[in-house]
Scaffold this motif. Structure first.
Motif, PDB file in Angstrom:
ATOM      1  N   UNK A   1       8.041 -13.790   5.173  1.00  0.00           N
ATOM      2  CA  UNK A   1       8.181 -12.882   4.147  1.00  0.00           C
ATOM      3  C   UNK A   1       6.787 -12.030   4.101  1.00  0.00           C
ATOM      4  N   UNK A   2       5.828 -12.782   4.192  1.00  0.00           N
ATOM      5  CA  UNK A   2       4.292 -12.248   3.873  1.00  0.00           C
ATOM      6  C   UNK A   2       3.504 -12.284   4.940  1.00  0.00           C
ATOM      7  N   UNK A   3       2.909 -11.127   5.545  1.00  0.00           N
ATOM      8  CA  UNK A   3       1.925 -11.093   6.549  1.00  0.00           C
ATOM      9  C   UNK A   3       0.708 -11.250   6.241  1.00  0.00           C
TER      10      UNK A   3
ATOM     11  N   UNK B   1       2.687  -7.265   2.929  1.00  0.00           N
ATOM     12  CA  UNK B   1       1.463  -7.659   3.971  1.00  0.00           C
ATOM     13  C   UNK B   1       0.269  -7.600   2.783  1.00  0.00           C
ATOM     14  N   UNK B   2      -0.551  -8.567   3.256  1.00  0.00           N
ATOM     15  CA  UNK B   2      -1.736  -8.767   2.705  1.00  0.00           C
ATOM     16  C   UNK B   2      -3.075  -8.500   3.642  1.00  0.00           C
TER      17      UNK B   2
ATOM     18  N   UNK C   1      -4.252   1.623   9.011  1.00  0.00           N
ATOM     19  CA  UNK C   1      -3.870   2.761   9.822  1.00  0.00           C
ATOM     20  C   UNK C   1      -2.999   2.477  10.599  1.00  0.00           C
ATOM     21  N   UNK C   2      -2.428   1.120  10.946  1.00  0.00           N
ATOM     22  CA  UNK C   2      -1.578   0.780  11.600  1.00  0.00           C
ATOM     23  C   UNK C   2      -0.135   0.366  11.033  1.00  0.00           C
ATOM     24  N   UNK C   3      -0.341  -0.481   9.851  1.00  0.00           N
ATOM     25  CA  UNK C   3       0.758  -1.100   9.172  1.00  0.00           C
ATOM     26  C   UNK C   3       0.686  -0.862   7.839  1.00  0.00           C
ATOM     27  N   UNK C   4       1.572  -0.540   6.811  1.00  0.00           N
ATOM     28  CA  UNK C   4       1.429  -0.609   5.466  1.00  0.00           C
ATOM     29  C   UNK C   4       1.070  -1.857   4.879  1.00  0.00           C
ATOM     30  N   UNK C   5       0.083  -1.739   3.930  1.00  0.00           N
ATOM     31  CA  UNK C   5      -0.512  -2.933   3.359  1.00  0.00           C
ATOM     32  C   UNK C   5      -0.089  -3.037   1.573  1.00  0.00           C
TER      33      UNK C   5
END
Lengths: 458, 152, 165
Positions: free
Chosen positions: B63-65, B92-93, B116-120
């Motif tokens: 669930x969490x990256x 994402x953390x 810049x690549x994925x939402x955080x």
């Protein structure tokens, strides 16, 4: 060919090297693989369970260390060296500082040599604990990992006491170390080593004679003595192959020639030998640290300085009022993050060369010469300026010979800093260790070479 | 408040409460921060107290990256693919300053922040962050999970 | 052997091909002509009194902005050798120009030269003739330029690459 699409997908491009209807399968392992604690990509060609060919690709953690060093001053590179081998950052700090000292042609003080020895060995124990723990975990021995990280935690608290940080410590300085050892260090080290020894005993009981562990490790990942040398592999991997080369013994520096210790070796050059060498080295490292601490000039604890400690602000005020007579002799209490940089401690751990080492805080706060000295070393364009030339200094990192090759162009910035990464040679030889083995053996072999991304890719 | 929205908001709360204590994380460990991640996950700091004790080493089960450590230009496409492989709902953390902003690696090889690549969702600064700040970040993430509008 | 004796032995053997020797800070350094490089390295490895069986390090330095070297030759390729039996070290250097940046490979002497040379190619763009597989080692294939050259600005970023298929 019932499912042509599926087969194409599985075989991938370039498959079909086998004959008589047999085809080898291409499998990419990594860069983000569940059972590998590092980011590399291994492209394997497998025939059933056996790896026939492997191509190792690295560079996933390239952070331009060598380029970064060329941008700042000589001391500015120290935080970057922390992050090379981030499991034993102290050794990196000291090795880099010693390379610059060699280039400058200066000698550090006796106490500093002993501090470097003690702290390097503590760092080495941390590194081996992490390596053995993580590779045992990847074989399913999770308990060992938990135990070893517990021991590492005690050592990290010790390191934090000395340096102010757990992991990225930036403790080394060109010409010395950041600060002297804190009060009560000897007692804390004794406690931490006691805990570590207990953990090592437990791990010996859990792993060393364990049937499953031995089946996975004995005779796996073998690299012959000749090939190990040809691939310039040093450190535990070389010693596991029967060559007792250790930089600390071969070219003694700091205090390594003044303490009693052994270089553990094994004969077989397989994963199990590497495990045994690492376990034995941890014991030797603790031995070195204990002896060096006992022999340390000035004792393990800071020597007290007679006089009235005063607050730095009051000190500066006195200076401003012109009451400078005798001011330089008054020791001051410093804020906790500067502790160990007062003159009493400074004199013991730093080379007495004002072209290189920042002056003690009393001098900086209390005299114009000291302030100017500090200013000159910090200002861009001044700082440490070694003469034109080059120097290579090597010490024993946790994974082997850790060398720094520094070139100076006479300015305050290193012209070129090259780190000889101890990790890179074993990774270059990894394909020789895994070809012909089963695909499951890749994991313990990869664990035993102890790949550290920061130092491998820099 | 209508009967329908009463039920959905209560259901949201219930699901949020359940989700925040069953975090299955995928540690995308690349660099130095990984050592501090290990320390946080092990017995000394025991991340299991927050229901996040079991790392799943497959993105499809997580669930969490946790993006732990510097992301280089060479690694960026791999991170993007792993993020895409995770199933919703996902968070994402960004663990450590390199993933937040690139840190002091302002150079040709390093991605200047993974956002810049994925939402955080949560940024944990520090180089590396101490385990205490990791746990603080995890609790912030739990608050976020508990109070957001749940999709299911 | 002492550094001076090592250098003397090498000067005796290679005479005119030795460009320079020095012992700055105790590091014995030999600068040889490019044509003699592999012979010199092989001699270092095979001569029993020298016995340099380990290629400890192989790297390069870009001297483009070094005082006194602005007009070339631009690169030094640097070999650090170590002898396990004799416990001594030597540094062998070879100078190459920018427009002809190529050095004969040492892969036949030491297998580790394979990766070290790939790294030097990647970072400096120095070509190693005869290398079996001269690909980039640390950077990705799409990267343009050679990052450790002095004229590559440290923060010149290149577009992100897409996922590999």
């Amino acid at each position: 060919m019932a499912e042509p699409v599926r087969r194409d997908f599985m075989l991938g491009e370039g498959a079909g090297t086998g004959s008589g209807g047999q085809q080898n399968l291409h499998v990419g392992v990594g860069p983000a693989h569940p059972a590998m604690h590092g980011i590399i990509r291994i492209q394997t060609e497998i025939d059933g369970e056996f790896i026939r060919k492997a191509d190792v690709e690295i560079g996933y953690l390239h952070r331009a260390f060598e380029k970064d060093c060329e941008v700042g001053g000589y001391n500015n590179a120290i935080p970057y060296t922390d992050r090379l081998n981030y499991v034993s950052p102290l050794i990196n700090n000291f090795a880099y500082a010693a390379a610059v000292e060699k280039l400058l042609g200066i000698e550090v003080t006796e106490r500093c040599k002993f501090i470097r020895t003690v702290m390097s060995e503590i760092s080495r124990v941390c590194d081996h604990l992490t390596c053995v723990g993580a590779s045992a975990m990847e074989l399913g021995a999770f308990t060992v990992f938990l135990y070893m990280i517990k021991a590492r935690e005690y050592l990290w608290e010790l390191v934090e006491d000395v340096t102010g940080a757990r992991l990225t410590i930036s403790y080394g300085r060109v010409g010395g170390v950041k600060a002297d050892l804190p009060d009560g260090f000897a007692a804390k080290m004794t406690t931490a080593f006691k805990e570590t020894r207990e953990v090592l005993d437990e791990v010996h009981r859990l792993l060393t004679g364990n049937r499953i562990f031995m089946d996975r490790m004995v005779g796996v990942g073998v690299l012959s003595r000749e090939e190990t040398i040809g691939y310039a592999i040093t450190g535990p991997l070389l010693r596991a192959a029967g060559v007792g080369y250790d930089v600390r013994r071969a070219q003694p520096h700091w205090a390594y020639d003044r303490v009693q210790w052994e270089v553990p070796t094994q004969k077989d050059g397989d994963n199990y030998s590497r495990y045994l060498v690492r376990m034995a080295e941890m014991e030797q490292s603790m031995r070195i640290a204990e002896q060096a601490l006992a022999m340390m000039p000035g004792g393990a604890i800071n020597v007290d300085f007679e006089g009235r400690p005063i607050d730095p602000a009051a000190y500066v005020d006195q200076g401003k009022q012109g009451k400078t007579e005798g001011l330089l002799l008054v020791p001051i209490t410093l804020s906790p993050n500067l502790q160990g940089q007062n003159r009493a401690a400074w004199n013991q751990v730093n080379a007495h060369d004002k072209r290189v080492v920042l002056p003690p805080k009393e001098t900086t706060y209390g005299s114009i010469e000291g302030l100017m000295n500090h200013f000159m070393l910090i200002m861009e364009g001044y700082g440490i300026r070694p003469p034109l030339g080059e120097a290579y200094f090597a010490t024993e990192g946790a994974n082997g010979e850790l060398g720094f090759y520094v070139v100076s162009d006479g300015t305050d910035r290193p012209y070129r800093v090259r780190c000889r990464p101890p990790c890179l040679p074993p990774l270059a030889a990894l394909h020789r260790m895994i070809e012909g083995e089963q695909i499951a053996d890749l994991i313990p072999t990869f664990g035993s070479v102890n790949m550290i991304g920061g130092e491998l890719d820099r | 408040m209508g009967v329908g929205s009463f039920f959905t908001s209560k259901l949201d709360e219930a699901i949020g409460w359940a989700r925040k204590y069953s975090i299955f994380q995928y540690p995308f460990v690349t660099a130095c921060c990984g050592m501090e991640y290990m320390a946080t996950a092990c017995s000394h700091y025991d991340i299991d107290r927050f229901g996040a004790g079991l790392p799943r080493f497959s993105p499809r089960q997580a669930d969490v990256l946790f993006v732990v450590g510097t992301i280089s230009q060479k690694m960026a496409p791999v991170l993007k693919r792993i993020y895409d492989q995770m199933t919703e709902p996902k968070w994402v953390v960004a663990f450590g300053v390199c993933t937040c902003t690139g840190g002091f690696y302002d150079n040709y090889a390093t991605v200047q922040g993974i956002d810049t690549i994925i939402p955080v969702d949560v940024y944990i600064p520090g180089c590396p962050p101490r385990p205490e700040s990791v746990i603080d970040g995890l609790m912030k993430l739990q608050d976020k999970i508990a109070t957001q509008t749940q999709r299911f | 052997m002492q550094g001076g004796q090592i250098l003397q032995r090498l000067r005796d053997r290679f005479g005119g091909a030795v460009v320079d020797t020095h012992e700055h800070r105790g590091d014995a350094t030999l600068v040889v002509d490019r044509g003699t490089l592999v012979d010199a390295l092989r001699f270092c490895r095979d001569e029993p009194t020298l016995g340099f069986d380990v290629l400890m390090d192989l790297t390069a330095v870009d001297y483009q902005r070094y005082p006194g070297r602005e007009d070339g030759p631009r690169f030094d390729v640097v070999y650090h050798l170590y002898s396990l039996a004799q416990n001594h070290r030597v540094r062998v250097k070879v100078r190459v120009d920018e427009d002809d940046a190529a050095v004969p490979t040492a892969v036949d002497l030491w297998p580790i030269a394979n990766w070290f040379e790939r790294e030097v190619w990647d970072m400096f763009g120095v070509h190693f003739s005869g290398h079996p597989d001269l690909r980039r080692l640390l950077m990705y294939e799409e990267f343009v330029g050679h990052a450790l050259r002095k004229d590559y600005p440290i923060n010149r970023r290149q577009p992100l690459i897409g996922p590999k298929q």
